[in-house]
Design a protein around this motif. Sequence first.
Motif, short mmCIF file in Angstrom:
data_model
loop_
_atom_site.label_atom_id
_atom_site.label_comp_id
_atom_site.label_asym_id
_atom_site.label_seq_id
_atom_site.Cartn_x
_atom_site.Cartn_y
_atom_site.Cartn_z
N ARG A 47 0.93 -1.22 -0.09
CA ARG A 47 0.03 0.02 0.02
C ARG A 47 1.04 1.28 0.05
O ARG A 47 1.93 1.24 0.60
CB ARG A 47 -0.99 0.03 1.23
CG ARG A 47 -1.86 -1.00 1.36
CD ARG A 47 -2.67 -1.17 2.44
NE ARG A 47 -3.41 -2.46 2.65
CZ ARG A 47 -3.98 -2.72 3.69
NH1 ARG A 47 -3.61 -2.39 4.85
NH2 ARG A 47 -4.84 -3.75 3.62
N GLY A 48 0.45 2.19 -0.77
CA GLY A 48 1.41 3.48 -0.92
C GLY A 48 2.46 3.48 -1.72
O GLY A 48 3.14 4.27 -1.92
N GLN A 49 3.01 2.47 -2.12
CA GLN A 49 4.18 2.07 -2.89
C GLN A 49 3.93 1.19 -4.05
O GLN A 49 4.01 1.95 -5.27
CB GLN A 49 5.08 1.19 -2.06
CG GLN A 49 6.35 0.84 -2.52
CD GLN A 49 7.40 0.16 -1.77
OE1 GLN A 49 7.09 0.08 -0.61
NE2 GLN A 49 8.42 -0.18 -2.19
N GLU A 50 3.31 0.07 -4.14
CA GLU A 50 2.75 -0.49 -5.55
C GLU A 50 1.51 -0.09 -5.96
O GLU A 50 1.22 0.11 -7.15
CB GLU A 50 3.07 -2.00 -5.26
CG GLU A 50 4.65 -2.58 -5.36
CD GLU A 50 4.34 -4.15 -5.25
OE1 GLU A 50 4.08 -4.73 -6.34
OE2 GLU A 50 4.40 -4.63 -4.14
N VAL A 51 0.54 0.02 -5.01
CA VAL A 51 -0.82 0.32 -5.44
C VAL A 51 -1.30 1.72 -4.57
O VAL A 51 -0.81 1.75 -3.15
CB VAL A 51 -1.72 -0.69 -4.95
CG1 VAL A 51 -3.01 -0.37 -5.44
CG2 VAL A 51 -1.11 -2.11 -5.53
N THR A 52 -1.60 2.53 -4.99
CA THR A 52 -2.10 3.94 -4.58
C THR A 52 -3.75 4.02 -4.82
O THR A 52 -4.05 3.46 -5.57
CB THR A 52 -1.19 4.91 -4.63
OG1 THR A 52 -1.19 5.18 -6.34
CG2 THR A 52 0.13 4.72 -4.14
N TYR A 53 -4.20 5.05 -3.94
CA TYR A 53 -5.51 5.30 -3.97
C TYR A 53 -5.90 6.80 -3.86
O TYR A 53 -5.45 7.47 -3.62
CB TYR A 53 -6.02 4.60 -2.85
CG TYR A 53 -7.77 4.63 -2.50
CD1 TYR A 53 -8.33 3.66 -3.33
CD2 TYR A 53 -8.14 5.53 -1.78
CE1 TYR A 53 -9.73 3.86 -3.05
CE2 TYR A 53 -9.43 5.48 -1.33
CZ TYR A 53 -10.32 4.82 -2.07
OH TYR A 53 -11.69 4.77 -1.94
N VAL A 54 -6.77 7.01 -4.84
CA VAL A 54 -7.36 8.33 -4.94
C VAL A 54 -8.83 8.12 -4.68
O VAL A 54 -9.84 7.50 -5.23
CB VAL A 54 -7.20 9.06 -6.51
CG1 VAL A 54 -8.06 10.21 -6.44
CG2 VAL A 54 -5.79 8.89 -6.97
N ALA A 55 -9.38 9.16 -3.62
CA ALA A 55 -10.53 8.75 -3.04
C ALA A 55 -11.50 9.83 -3.61
O ALA A 55 -10.96 10.94 -4.27
CB ALA A 55 -10.58 9.17 -1.63
N GLN A 56 -12.67 9.75 -3.21
CA GLN A 56 -13.97 10.19 -3.87
C GLN A 56 -13.91 11.68 -3.59
O GLN A 56 -13.90 12.66 -4.39
CB GLN A 56 -15.22 9.61 -3.75
CG GLN A 56 -16.35 10.50 -4.00
CD GLN A 56 -17.76 9.88 -4.06
OE1 GLN A 56 -17.69 8.97 -3.80
NE2 GLN A 56 -18.81 10.65 -4.29
N SER A 57 -13.83 12.04 -2.32
CA SER A 57 -13.76 13.43 -1.78
C SER A 57 -12.53 13.73 -1.33
O SER A 57 -12.18 13.40 -0.07
CB SER A 57 -14.96 13.37 -0.63
OG SER A 57 -14.72 14.80 -0.32
N ALA A 58 -11.89 14.47 -2.17
CA ALA A 58 -10.38 14.96 -1.46
C ALA A 58 -10.45 15.87 -0.43
O ALA A 58 -9.78 15.96 0.64
CB ALA A 58 -9.94 15.63 -2.85
N ALA A 59 -11.66 16.55 -0.18
CA ALA A 59 -11.94 17.28 0.74
C ALA A 59 -11.74 16.62 2.04
O ALA A 59 -11.18 17.12 3.04
CB ALA A 59 -13.18 18.12 0.60
N ALA A 60 -12.43 15.42 2.08
CA ALA A 60 -12.34 14.56 3.44
C ALA A 60 -11.03 13.60 3.43
O ALA A 60 -10.89 13.31 4.49
CB ALA A 60 -13.63 13.89 3.46
N ALA A 61 -10.55 13.42 2.39
CA ALA A 61 -9.61 12.38 2.35
C ALA A 61 -8.07 13.25 2.57
O ALA A 61 -7.37 12.43 2.77
CB ALA A 61 -9.39 11.68 0.86
N PHE A 62 -8.03 14.53 2.61
CA PHE A 62 -6.67 15.14 3.07
C PHE A 62 -6.77 15.45 4.50
O PHE A 62 -7.96 15.83 5.03
CB PHE A 62 -6.61 16.44 2.25
CG PHE A 62 -5.79 16.13 0.87
CD1 PHE A 62 -4.30 15.88 1.29
CD2 PHE A 62 -6.45 16.15 0.04
CE1 PHE A 62 -3.65 15.58 0.08
CE2 PHE A 62 -5.71 15.80 -1.32
CZ PHE A 62 -4.37 15.61 -1.19
N ASN A 63 -5.72 15.30 5.37
CA ASN A 63 -5.87 15.29 6.75
C ASN A 63 -5.73 17.13 6.82
O ASN A 63 -4.86 17.72 6.50
CB ASN A 63 -4.50 14.99 7.31
CG ASN A 63 -4.56 15.15 8.76
OD1 ASN A 63 -5.12 16.10 9.43
ND2 ASN A 63 -3.78 14.38 9.50
#
Lengths: 544, 320
Positions: A94-110
């Motif tokens: 995770r975070g190296q070979e496969v990464t993820y872009v979430a639906q709501s970037a506003a909620a997915a960023f800290n």
Amino acid sequence: MDDTLLDVRNLTIGATVYPPDAAPKDISIVHGVSFTLAKGRVLGLIGESGAGKSTIGLSAMAYGRGGVRITGGQVFLNGRDILQERAAGLRNLRGQEVTYVAQSAAAAFNPAMRLMDQVVEATVRHGLATRAEAEARAVQLFGQLGLPDPDSIGRRYPHQVSGGQLQRVMTAMALCPRPSLVIFDEPTTALDVTTQIDVLSAIKKAIQDTGVAALYITHDLAVVAQVSDEIMVLKSGKTIEHAQVRQIIEAPQQDYTRALVSVRSIDHTEKEPAAPLLRVDNMTARYPGVKLDVLKDVSVQIAPGQTLAVVGESGSGKSTLARVVTGLLPPSDGQITFDGRTLPAALDGRARDDLRELQMIYQMADTAMNPRHTVGTIIGRPLEFYFGLKGAAKRARVQELLDQIEMGKGFIDRYPAELSGGQKQRVCIARALAAKPRLIICDEVTSALDPLVADGILKLLLDLQAQEGVAYMFITHDLATVKAIADQIAVMHRGKVVRYGPKSQVLAPPFDDYTDLLLASVPEMKVGWLENVVASRKIESAGR
Amino acid sequence: MTRNPIVFLLAQRLSLGLLLLLAASALIFMGTEILPGDVAQSILGQSATPQALANLRNELGLNEPALARYFDWLGGILRGDLGTALTNGQDIWTAMSGRLANTLFLASCAAIIAVPLAIILGVIAVRYRGQWPDKLISGITLTSVSIPEFMLGYIAMFVLTVQFRIFPSVSTIYDSMSLGEKLHAVAIPVLVLVLVVLGHMMRMTRAAILNVMQSAYIETAELKGLRPITVIARHAFPNAIAPVVNVVMLNMAYLIVGVVVVEVVFVFPGMGQYLVDHVTKRDVPVVQACGLVFAAVYIGLNMVADIVSILSNPRLRHPK
């Protein structure tokens, strides 16, 4: 040479659900799905909510959301079965070979961290590059994705950039560690159409430039047709059809796929203009404590039994217009005339009959109903409040309304939690109808629904209009919906009505700049549409 | 104000705090007014003649109207004069400052240990939620909260003083003692206070972080392949600061204001004992002064909590 990147075999996924008054039980969400994805290719996963598309996407990271568990099958990534990996191995994946872009970037960023710290985090923590190298790569990606000020945007906090920009930063975050697979989970669903087109082309370009493979998850077939090489159609956790994009769009084999492709087939002929039921004149409004006018000099009319569609992007003031008309937000200037009489600006100045004649239906049917009331109580409430109906008479009328919204017997004693999304919205419609209103304000009533379900709701609304002669003020950001049901259209932009008139005129050239942009941004179910639009925009801006 | 909302918010909190303190002073004054008992009687004893009592009341100014005495008192405070004790004629601030310093010393010792420990235990409990470390931590802290503090005090004394003779049972400290000697003297009361406040802060830290763990950005962090402890400490905790700080400050205030029982058990010369002594002697000015200092501590610490919460919000720290 074997160029298979991802090989999913007979995947089954389950979850434990906890019904309120029954023992916890295990349910199956995905029943034996198999597919392969070659290096550098893009596979679109499409389906309605509950089809299991996000769940399948996340299984490529061996991740189950909440109580979701992968219960069987194999997921081979670069030849090894990642479902057999232990925790440490999964962290490396995770975070190296496969990464993820979430639906709501506003909620997915800290919200408490600067963007750059989050973008390079995976790259640095996995030891793929030094902090300085990772930042240099991030800045380069920001530039590639067309973000303004690529050198300095990373120093900002998430709340300091717009939603469309945030979604592109999220894409940069996913590409930064040079993964071999990126999972895009509805990355443009939460964006306005004019923003969506920019983000979509930025994502497509980034995929091409980096040669990364991707799973692109969405419920919007027109969108996925622009970025994918092939499409897999899912329904209730099963594969319906899996083929090249062109074949799915142009020659679908399955009935369900055909329904998806041909959705929004409603035919509605525009009614003749008539004397208005509701007139809004020179309306200006602002929220308390905010110096900005949200509505500026807005004037619109709705004739009895007709539909005015109010279209605009988020922040255009369309929902504020609804609040002003219902009296929830007294305007600072302007006048509302209903059936020839001036309505008091504030809610508490209005008579009970004023309230009855003007009903509202909301976007989230879920939150618009009391979860502890039965359907009968919910629909019965306005009957009692406005007409004093009680007991058997009330129950009979509720059943009549339920028949009208095409929900037969057996629903009257159910709770909202036992209904599907579309059924909930139907109950809300029945509740509005119970008051025998002359105007219903529909605020994005189909936005939270799947296309086929939304279609059913729109058809119902049109039928009810024909039967009851009720007028609608239909607020939406979705132009396809507008085309389906409107008689009159008001296009709103930054608090002003920029275009207003009968549908046939508003949707016909010559266009003003904003309406043109809005219409051109609606994804069409054609391969190559995105390139054409982007190309024609470039020519336009070069010519200016 | 147009440039930075933080300055405005901070100024607002500060003025609100001062206003609250003023209200507290009025309440304290009213409270002591309606207290039963007579200072003159308690100074002169049961056998005093009515004439002697009247003379003393006059001398002490007890016959003035209440409102005049309130403003007199308030004016004195603003000039930095807390008044003089009725019973022994000492300046209250001189007598109290040493006691206050002792109380603050005891409270800081307890806070320095308890606050970081509570947060670390809270983080560990979240990391292993539902597993045995979580249950162990919750069990121990809940037990220590549930036992009355004097009981904890006597148990600690029995074990550490009587059985093992490590620490003294009497915690009296003097100015002449070195820091090391002082720390040795207060070890058991500090231990007891830590056990008393730990549970509350730990539970709140755990709950606040667990609440944040539901956020979408936690999933983002998990999908980056970060270690669970990194996810909690780096991504969840900074967003849980506001509720945690509030509970921490509430407990700090308790450490200063509410330690009477512990002070009595360990014969510690702090504010609590000072207050209790003078309540029994009906020495109203001292009681009022103590009340005001306690109120100031309470309001001050809560104000600090508010300010930290405001500062921990990046939306306010970095406006658009």
